[in-house]
Design a protein around this motif. Structure first.
Motif, PDB file in Angstrom:
ATOM      1  N   GLY A  66     -10.198  -8.400   2.403  1.00  0.00           N
ATOM      2  CA  GLY A  66      -8.747  -8.103   2.342  1.00  0.00           C
ATOM      3  C   GLY A  66      -8.314  -7.698   0.947  1.00  0.00           C
ATOM      4  N   GLN A  67      -8.998  -7.994  -0.176  1.00  0.00           N
ATOM      5  CA  GLN A  67      -8.596  -7.535  -1.496  1.00  0.00           C
ATOM      6  C   GLN A  67      -8.817  -6.006  -1.680  1.00  0.00           C
ATOM      7  OE1 GLN A  67     -10.412 -10.587  -3.708  1.00  0.00           O
ATOM      8  NE2 GLN A  67      -8.491 -11.243  -4.446  1.00  0.00           N
ATOM      9  N   TYR A  68     -10.185  -5.469  -0.912  1.00  0.00           N
ATOM     10  CA  TYR A  68     -10.597  -4.002  -0.922  1.00  0.00           C
ATOM     11  C   TYR A  68      -9.393  -3.345  -0.341  1.00  0.00           C
ATOM     12  CZ  TYR A  68     -15.215  -4.336  -2.975  1.00  0.00           C
ATOM     13  OH  TYR A  68     -16.177  -4.538  -3.743  1.00  0.00           O
ATOM     14  N   ALA A  69      -8.692  -3.958   0.939  1.00  0.00           N
ATOM     15  CA  ALA A  69      -7.810  -3.249   1.695  1.00  0.00           C
ATOM     16  C   ALA A  69      -6.360  -3.154   0.711  1.00  0.00           C
ATOM     17  CB  ALA A  69      -7.373  -3.962   3.131  1.00  0.00           C
ATOM     18  N   GLU A  70      -6.181  -4.325   0.023  1.00  0.00           N
ATOM     19  CA  GLU A  70      -5.041  -4.027  -0.974  1.00  0.00           C
ATOM     20  C   GLU A  70      -5.089  -3.116  -1.837  1.00  0.00           C
ATOM     21  OE1 GLU A  70      -4.740  -7.870  -2.229  1.00  0.00           O
ATOM     22  OE2 GLU A  70      -4.069  -8.895  -0.288  1.00  0.00           O
ATOM     23  N   ALA A  71      -6.569  -3.022  -2.613  1.00  0.00           N
ATOM     24  CA  ALA A  71      -6.459  -2.063  -3.648  1.00  0.00           C
ATOM     25  C   ALA A  71      -6.656  -0.632  -3.044  1.00  0.00           C
ATOM     26  CB  ALA A  71      -8.022  -2.150  -4.300  1.00  0.00           C
ATOM     27  N   ALA A  72      -6.971  -0.645  -1.782  1.00  0.00           N
ATOM     28  CA  ALA A  72      -6.743   1.033  -1.036  1.00  0.00           C
ATOM     29  C   ALA A  72      -5.400   1.335  -0.998  1.00  0.00           C
ATOM     30  CB  ALA A  72      -7.653   1.090   0.141  1.00  0.00           C
ATOM     31  N   ASN A  74      -3.026   0.503  -2.899  1.00  0.00           N
ATOM     32  CA  ASN A  74      -2.331   0.546  -3.949  1.00  0.00           C
ATOM     33  C   ASN A  74      -2.741   2.018  -4.580  1.00  0.00           C
ATOM     34  OD1 ASN A  74      -2.813   0.160  -7.328  1.00  0.00           O
ATOM     35  ND2 ASN A  74      -1.190  -0.977  -6.611  1.00  0.00           N
ATOM     36  N   TYR A  75      -3.961   2.228  -4.226  1.00  0.00           N
ATOM     37  CA  TYR A  75      -4.492   3.846  -4.821  1.00  0.00           C
ATOM     38  C   TYR A  75      -3.797   4.801  -4.077  1.00  0.00           C
ATOM     39  CZ  TYR A  75      -7.693   7.335  -5.546  1.00  0.00           C
ATOM     40  OH  TYR A  75      -8.296   8.926  -5.765  1.00  0.00           O
ATOM     41  N   ILE A  76      -3.529   4.469  -2.582  1.00  0.00           N
ATOM     42  CA  ILE A  76      -2.984   5.594  -1.828  1.00  0.00           C
ATOM     43  C   ILE A  76      -1.387   5.754  -2.170  1.00  0.00           C
ATOM     44  CG2 ILE A  76      -2.144   6.268   0.430  1.00  0.00           C
ATOM     45  CD1 ILE A  76      -4.546   4.974   1.263  1.00  0.00           C
ATOM     46  N   GLN A  77      -0.673   4.594  -2.729  1.00  0.00           N
ATOM     47  CA  GLN A  77       0.592   4.774  -2.910  1.00  0.00           C
ATOM     48  C   GLN A  77       0.814   5.307  -4.287  1.00  0.00           C
ATOM     49  OE1 GLN A  77       2.398   0.840  -3.202  1.00  0.00           O
ATOM     50  NE2 GLN A  77       4.304   1.643  -3.915  1.00  0.00           N
ATOM     51  N   ALA A  78      -0.292   5.079  -5.245  1.00  0.00           N
ATOM     52  CA  ALA A  78      -0.219   5.804  -6.712  1.00  0.00           C
ATOM     53  C   ALA A  78      -0.371   7.119  -6.459  1.00  0.00           C
ATOM     54  CB  ALA A  78      -1.169   5.120  -7.633  1.00  0.00           C
ATOM     55  N   ALA A  79      -1.355   7.464  -5.614  1.00  0.00           N
ATOM     56  CA  ALA A  79      -1.532   9.078  -5.350  1.00  0.00           C
ATOM     57  C   ALA A  79      -0.568   9.666  -4.841  1.00  0.00           C
ATOM     58  CB  ALA A  79      -2.855   9.332  -4.497  1.00  0.00           C
ATOM     59  N   ALA A  80       0.440   9.192  -3.727  1.00  0.00           N
ATOM     60  CA  ALA A  80       1.475   9.574  -3.311  1.00  0.00           C
ATOM     61  C   ALA A  80       2.457   9.777  -4.133  1.00  0.00           C
ATOM     62  CB  ALA A  80       1.987   8.798  -2.126  1.00  0.00           C
ATOM     63  N   ALA A  81       2.786   8.904  -5.018  1.00  0.00           N
ATOM     64  CA  ALA A  81       3.724   9.000  -6.045  1.00  0.00           C
ATOM     65  C   ALA A  81       3.483   9.923  -7.021  1.00  0.00           C
ATOM     66  CB  ALA A  81       3.922   7.324  -6.840  1.00  0.00           C
ATOM     67  N   ILE A  91       5.413   4.764  -8.864  1.00  0.00           N
ATOM     68  CA  ILE A  91       4.148   4.587  -9.134  1.00  0.00           C
ATOM     69  C   ILE A  91       3.935   3.119  -9.133  1.00  0.00           C
ATOM     70  CG2 ILE A  91       2.225   4.895 -10.788  1.00  0.00           C
ATOM     71  CD1 ILE A  91       3.267   7.554 -11.630  1.00  0.00           C
ATOM     72  N   PRO A  92       3.075   2.507  -8.557  1.00  0.00           N
ATOM     73  CA  PRO A  92       2.858   0.813  -8.575  1.00  0.00           C
ATOM     74  C   PRO A  92       2.083   0.576  -9.846  1.00  0.00           C
ATOM     75  CG  PRO A  92       1.116   1.797  -7.090  1.00  0.00           C
ATOM     76  CD  PRO A  92       2.062   3.038  -7.410  1.00  0.00           C
ATOM     77  N   ALA A  93       2.083  -0.695 -10.222  1.00  0.00           N
ATOM     78  CA  ALA A  93       1.379  -1.422 -11.275  1.00  0.00           C
ATOM     79  C   ALA A  93      -0.252  -1.476 -10.804  1.00  0.00           C
ATOM     80  CB  ALA A  93       1.846  -2.666 -11.447  1.00  0.00           C
ATOM     81  N   PRO A  94      -1.078  -1.108 -11.665  1.00  0.00           N
ATOM     82  CA  PRO A  94      -2.482  -1.095 -11.597  1.00  0.00           C
ATOM     83  C   PRO A  94      -2.902  -2.481 -10.702  1.00  0.00           C
ATOM     84  CG  PRO A  94      -2.124  -0.494 -13.609  1.00  0.00           C
ATOM     85  CD  PRO A  94      -0.860  -0.931 -13.237  1.00  0.00           C
ATOM     86  N   TYR A  95      -3.845  -2.375  -9.689  1.00  0.00           N
ATOM     87  CA  TYR A  95      -4.094  -3.642  -8.887  1.00  0.00           C
ATOM     88  C   TYR A  95      -4.985  -4.452  -9.446  1.00  0.00           C
ATOM     89  CZ  TYR A  95      -5.990  -6.173  -5.034  1.00  0.00           C
ATOM     90  OH  TYR A  95      -6.301  -7.271  -4.225  1.00  0.00           O
ATOM     91  N   GLN A  96      -4.556  -5.615  -9.288  1.00  0.00           N
ATOM     92  CA  GLN A  96      -5.203  -6.760  -9.937  1.00  0.00           C
ATOM     93  C   GLN A  96      -5.748  -7.728  -8.859  1.00  0.00           C
ATOM     94  OE1 GLN A  96      -4.783  -8.320 -13.883  1.00  0.00           O
ATOM     95  NE2 GLN A  96      -5.427 -10.423 -13.394  1.00  0.00           N
TER      96      GLN A  96
END
Length: 290
Positions: A66-72, A74-81, A91-96
Motif C-alpha cells: 500500500g505504501q508503494y502505491a502511495e509513493a507511486a 506521489n511520484y506521478i503527481q510530482a511529474a505532472a506538476a 508539486i507535492p511534498a516528498p513522500y515519507q
C-alpha cells in the motif's frame, strides 16, 4: 531454548570519507597530552545524518504494498506538476511512509534526549513508539549501541512480543556509521530481564519520564538564525576542526605514544603550547564569525 526472533534484513551505512563525520568522535591526546575521547559540537548533527542515511536505505525494503502505491501516486503527481508548470496540480511534498505501518516496535539509539527527539521528529513517530528508547535513556543513560538492546529487553519485559510482530533496530557509532536491523518475532513471549526487574513487568508512561516527549519538538537546528549561510558554515568548520588539532612536529604523535604515552619527553611543553595556540585561534575565528 528456541529462538524468539530472527533478523530478516541487516545493513549498514556510513560516511567514511567526510572529515566532519570522521572527526566528530575520536580517541586522541588533549592539550595536556592525556589520552581521551574527543566529542565535537557537530556530533549530534553528524549522528542524525548517518541515522537518516541508514533508515533511508532500509525503507524500500520494509514498506508495505500500500505504501508503494502511495509513493507511486506521489511520484506521478510530482511529474505532472513539473511538466505542466503546476497548472494541473501543485508539486507535492516528498513522500515519507508511515513507519508505524512498517514496524510494530522501534529500538532507537539512545544517545541523548535531543538525539531521540530528533529521530522522533524525522520519522514522525508517536510518543508511545518512543517510550521504550526513552526508558532506556532514563535508567541506563547513553550506552552507545548497547542502548538498543536495553530497549529490546524493555519491550520483552513489559510489553511482550507477539508472533509475527516486526522490530526496527537502529544504532549509530563512530565513523560515523549506522547499523539497521529488521526483526520478526517467531513466537509470542514475555520475559522479564534482570536489568528491568525493578519495573516488575509494568509498562512505563510518559508521566514516568523526566521530560515530555509528546509535544512539538524544535532542536537547535530548527531555531531561526541571524547569521548568513557562509557564517554558519564557518562556525561549523571551525568548531569541528578545533578539537582535531594535533602537532605534527618531530613526526607527530607516534602510535605507541597514543596508547601508552610518550616516555622520552619528545612531546613537551612546546608541542602542548602549539596545540593550545591553534585551539585559541580557532575559537577566536568562531567568535568573529558570530
Amino acid at each position: 531454548m528456541s529462538a524468539v526472533c530472527q533478523v530478516t534484513i541487516l545493513l549498514t551505512a556510513c560516511h567514511p570519507f567526510l572529515l566532519c563525520a570522521c572527526s566528530a568522535l575520536n580517541y586522541e591526546p588533549d592539550e595536556q597530552g592525556i589520552n581521551g575521547c574527543v566529542i565535537t559540537k557537530t556530533l549530534p548533527s553528524e549522528a542524525a545524518n548517518v541515522l537518516e542515511k541508514g533508515v533511508r536505505k532500509i525503507t524500500p525494503k520494509i514498506m508495505t504494498w500500500g505504501q508503494y502505491a502511495e509513493a507511486a501516486v506521489n511520484y506521478i503527481q510530482a511529474a505532472a506538476a513539473q511538466v505542466s508548470s503546476e497548472r494541473l496540480c501543485k508539486i507535492p511534498a516528498p513522500y515519507q511512509p508511515d513507519y508505524t505501518r512498517c514496524a510494530d516496535h522501534f529500538l532507537l539509539h539512545a544517545g541523548g534526549y535531543a538525539i531521540l527527539r530528533g529521530i522522533q521528529k524525522g520519522l514522525h513517530l508517536p510518543s508511545e513508539k518512543m517510550l521504550p528508547s526513552f526508558c532506556s535513556l532514563r535508567d541506563f543513560g547513553n550506552t552507545s549501541c548497547a542502548s538498543t538492546w536495553y530497549t529490546f529487553s524493555y519491550i520483552e519485559s513489559t510489553l511482550g512480543m507477539k508472533k509475527g510482530e516486526r522490530v526496527l533496530q537502529v544504532g549509530v557509532g563512530g565513523g560515523m556509521k549506522s547499523g539497521v536491523a529488521y526483526w520478526t518475532a517467531l513466537r509470542s513471549h514475555k520475559d522479564i530481564h534482570e536489568c528491568w526487574a525493578h519495573l516488575e513487568g509494568r509498562p512505563q508512561t510518559e508521566a514516568d519520564l523526566p521530560r515530555p516527549i509528546s509535544n512539538d519538538y524544535k532542536g537547535i537546528f530548527d531555531l531561526p538564525s541571524t547569521l548568513t549561510p557562509e557564517e554558519r558554515a564557518a562556525i561549523v568548520e571551525n568548531t569541528s576542526a578545533a578539537p582535531r588539532v594535533t602537532p605534527a612536529g618531530q613526526g607527530g604523535w607516534r602510535k605507541d605514544d597514543v596508547f601508552r604515552g610518550s616516555g622520552d619527553g619528545s612531546h613537551g611543553a612546546a608541542e602542548v603550547a602549539e596545540v593550545i595556540r591553534l585551539h585559541e585561534q580557532s575559537a577566536r575565528a568562531e567568535v568573529v564569525a558570530q
